[in-house]
Design a protein around this motif. Sequence first.
Motif, PDB file in Angstrom:
ATOM      1  N   GLY A   1     -30.263  50.059 -16.544  1.00 61.17           N
ATOM      2  CA  GLY A   1     -31.205  49.427 -18.106  1.00 61.17           C
ATOM      3  C   GLY A   1     -31.558  47.786 -17.790  1.00 61.17           C
ATOM      4  N   VAL A   2     -31.096  46.548 -18.430  1.00 62.56           N
ATOM      5  CA  VAL A   2     -32.048  45.660 -18.120  1.00 62.56           C
ATOM      6  C   VAL A   2     -30.377  44.673 -18.094  1.00 62.56           C
ATOM      7  CG1 VAL A   2     -32.893  43.023 -19.258  1.00 62.56           C
ATOM      8  CG2 VAL A   2     -34.011  45.951 -19.089  1.00 62.56           C
ATOM      9  N   ARG A   3     -30.288  43.660 -17.589  1.00 65.41           N
ATOM     10  CA  ARG A   3     -29.501  42.540 -16.860  1.00 65.41           C
ATOM     11  C   ARG A   3     -29.897  41.740 -17.023  1.00 65.41           C
ATOM     12  NH1 ARG A   3     -24.030  43.426 -14.397  1.00 65.41           N
ATOM     13  NH2 ARG A   3     -23.999  45.840 -14.110  1.00 65.41           N
ATOM     14  N   LEU A   4     -29.123  41.052 -18.159  1.00 63.00           N
ATOM     15  CA  LEU A   4     -29.442  39.118 -18.645  1.00 63.00           C
ATOM     16  C   LEU A   4     -28.957  37.951 -17.660  1.00 63.00           C
ATOM     17  CD1 LEU A   4     -31.494  36.963 -19.291  1.00 63.00           C
ATOM     18  CD2 LEU A   4     -29.855  36.856 -21.515  1.00 63.00           C
ATOM     19  N   LEU A   5     -29.323  37.595 -16.330  1.00 63.92           N
ATOM     20  CA  LEU A   5     -28.493  36.573 -15.736  1.00 63.92           C
ATOM     21  C   LEU A   5     -28.360  35.698 -16.346  1.00 63.92           C
ATOM     22  CD1 LEU A   5     -28.849  37.871 -12.572  1.00 63.92           C
ATOM     23  CD2 LEU A   5     -27.708  38.460 -13.381  1.00 63.92           C
ATOM     24  N   THR A   6     -27.240  34.537 -17.096  1.00 65.86           N
ATOM     25  CA  THR A   6     -27.292  33.234 -16.992  1.00 65.86           C
ATOM     26  C   THR A   6     -26.440  32.077 -16.510  1.00 65.86           C
ATOM     27  OG1 THR A   6     -25.637  34.141 -18.890  1.00 65.86           O
ATOM     28  CG2 THR A   6     -27.888  34.577 -19.591  1.00 65.86           C
ATOM     29  N   ALA A   7     -26.432  31.231 -16.791  1.00 64.19           N
ATOM     30  CA  ALA A   7     -25.653  30.056 -16.335  1.00 64.19           C
ATOM     31  C   ALA A   7     -25.383  29.137 -17.774  1.00 64.19           C
ATOM     32  CB  ALA A   7     -26.511  29.391 -14.700  1.00 64.19           C
ATOM     33  N   SER A   8     -24.536  29.132 -17.734  1.00 64.70           N
ATOM     34  CA  SER A   8     -23.647  28.955 -19.174  1.00 64.70           C
ATOM     35  C   SER A   8     -23.369  27.295 -18.680  1.00 64.70           C
ATOM     36  CB  SER A   8     -22.471  29.412 -20.259  1.00 64.70           C
ATOM     37  OG  SER A   8     -21.488  29.364 -19.603  1.00 64.70           O
TER      38      SER A   8
END
Length: 333
Positions: A97-104
């Motif tokens: 699937g799709v992974r959304l990598l973030t950095a809050s």
Amino acid sequence: MSSSSLSPRRRIAAVTVLVPALVALALWAFAWPAARTAPRDLPLGVAGPAAATAPVEQRLERQEGAFALHHYADEAAARDAVEKREVYGAIAVTGQGVRLLTASAASPVVTELLQQAVAHRTAASGTPVTTVDVVPAAARDPRGAVLNTSVLPLALAGIGAGVAVTLLGLRGTRAVAALVGSAALVGVVAAALTHSWLEAVPGNWWAVAGTFALAALAMGAAVAGLAGLLGQAGIALGTLVIMLLGNPFSGASSAPEMLPEPAGAIGQWLPPGAGVSLLRSVSFFDGAAAAGPVLTLTWWAALGLGAVLLAGALKERTRDAEPTSERGLAPVG
């Protein structure tokens, strides 16, 4: 012309015009960026095979000018880019699937934006999306409120130090010593409050304290240096640049790329914006992308302290020359 030489009518007129002008300037500086907050060439990564990422890129490119896409071979490379502050997040297309990598930690506002603009759009196509916060904000301050609100007190501390040095008549090396000592104590106090007590700014304690101190020194030295060269006009100019431009243009509450152009770029060249960027780097990213902000703050501090020393030397030379001039004009015999 000094204020004492102005007639009462002119003084009234000056106050009547000056106060609304300052209000208008303050509203423009603070309200304009807040009202026009939106992504502008926001660095965003896309990872995976070209055939798999093409539909995602097409959806993102429909938001013209919103994102600056960076391509990575796989999720590991994209994750590394997020940790190095090369991008604010990344979309990794995998077989699962799709992974959304973030950095809050870099910006909670940008994290929410990416979740809405990327994850929801991708989910609409029927592809499962998983969000992973690669570099999370502090557990005690998930919204980054402490870091955001630290800009104003730090600016006030820097301006206050510069004004105090000027009003107390400190010059040359004494003024430099006072500014450096004040900035060092500001760094210790700020780190004790935000790092030790509130636990909102993690990372190495001394690196955090040093960041606060360097930012305070850059602002204090700038105000004191301008005051030494220009007098009261220098205090007004320094305060204007730091408080009415540096503070709202810092991007602390969102990100520099979320501000209207050229406010975001200007803010990063001023001490408040550079200070916030450096604080994020040393607190959450192990110093990644810290070189630029360090150089900016160092230049402001060096130029400010240099101006303080130059102003002190010029005044000393003027004072030493006055008796000689008087003796030259005195009658002989």
